[in-house]
Design a protein around this motif. Sequence first.
Motif, mmCIF file in Angstrom:
data_model
loop_
_atom_site.group_PDB
_atom_site.id
_atom_site.type_symbol
_atom_site.label_atom_id
_atom_site.label_comp_id
_atom_site.label_asym_id
_atom_site.label_seq_id
_atom_site.Cartn_x
_atom_site.Cartn_y
_atom_site.Cartn_z
ATOM 1 N N GLY A 35 0.812 -1.203 0.000
ATOM 2 C CA GLY A 35 0.000 0.000 0.000
ATOM 3 C C GLY A 35 0.848 1.256 0.000
ATOM 4 N N LEU B 56 -2.554 0.604 -4.506
ATOM 5 C CA LEU B 56 -2.191 -0.747 -4.075
ATOM 6 C C LEU B 56 -1.534 -1.508 -5.210
ATOM 7 N N ALA C 293 -6.734 2.292 -4.927
ATOM 8 C CA ALA C 293 -7.181 2.199 -3.537
ATOM 9 C C ALA C 293 -8.470 2.963 -3.283
ATOM 10 N N VAL D 39 -2.521 4.635 1.875
ATOM 11 C CA VAL D 39 -3.095 3.471 2.541
ATOM 12 C C VAL D 39 -2.388 3.242 3.876
#
Length: 212
Positions: A84, A88, A104, A110
């Motif tokens: 992440g 991703l 994401a 993330v």
Amino acid sequence: SVWDLQRGVVAQRLGKKEGRGQDAAAVAAVAFTAGGEQLLTGTVERDLQLWDVKSGAVLRSLKGLKQGCSALAVHPHQNAAIVGGVNLKVVDVESGKKLRGIVAGQASKVAIIALTDNGRYMAVAGEGSRDLSIFDLASKQGGAVAAFALPEAPTGVSIATRGAGSIFVVATTPTKRCFLVQHAEGATSSPTLLEAAAADEDSEDEDDDEEG
């Protein structure tokens, strides 16, 4: 450092021998492989390293990430990891090769990645964000199958499945609250506060003690 939870002591210090390994201050995410014998670490400097937990040795360094790593998860049944950052990536743990990319859908980097035991579904949360997304890694479409917002940004997330179509997400928050969300048949429930039930049980126990 890797801790022995039964004895409460440091079992291994990674990267301390002969100055090798990643700078501890730069490590942003860690994840054990399925057997627990290896540990994958990610840094903000586009670098992944796979460690042997017992010896503390670096087994391999995976280069070539175009963005830093802010969260990690290792697939329980495949030789792959989800990395992440702004978005991703699924990468091969042996070669570091990118297997696929996933948008994401978060406004920030993330911060949390959680996988089901079978590795099919993934829950993702962004840094400081109340929004969570659920992805089906078996789907080639790449988009989230569900997205919802919690009352506050989560500090921890767990995801599980039941039967063929029910997905459950449990999230903890900084105010020590715990929320449950269910996704089934294309519908997502509102977050349910689990602490309320626990508080009622504690109250009943206290009443029983007083009556006794």
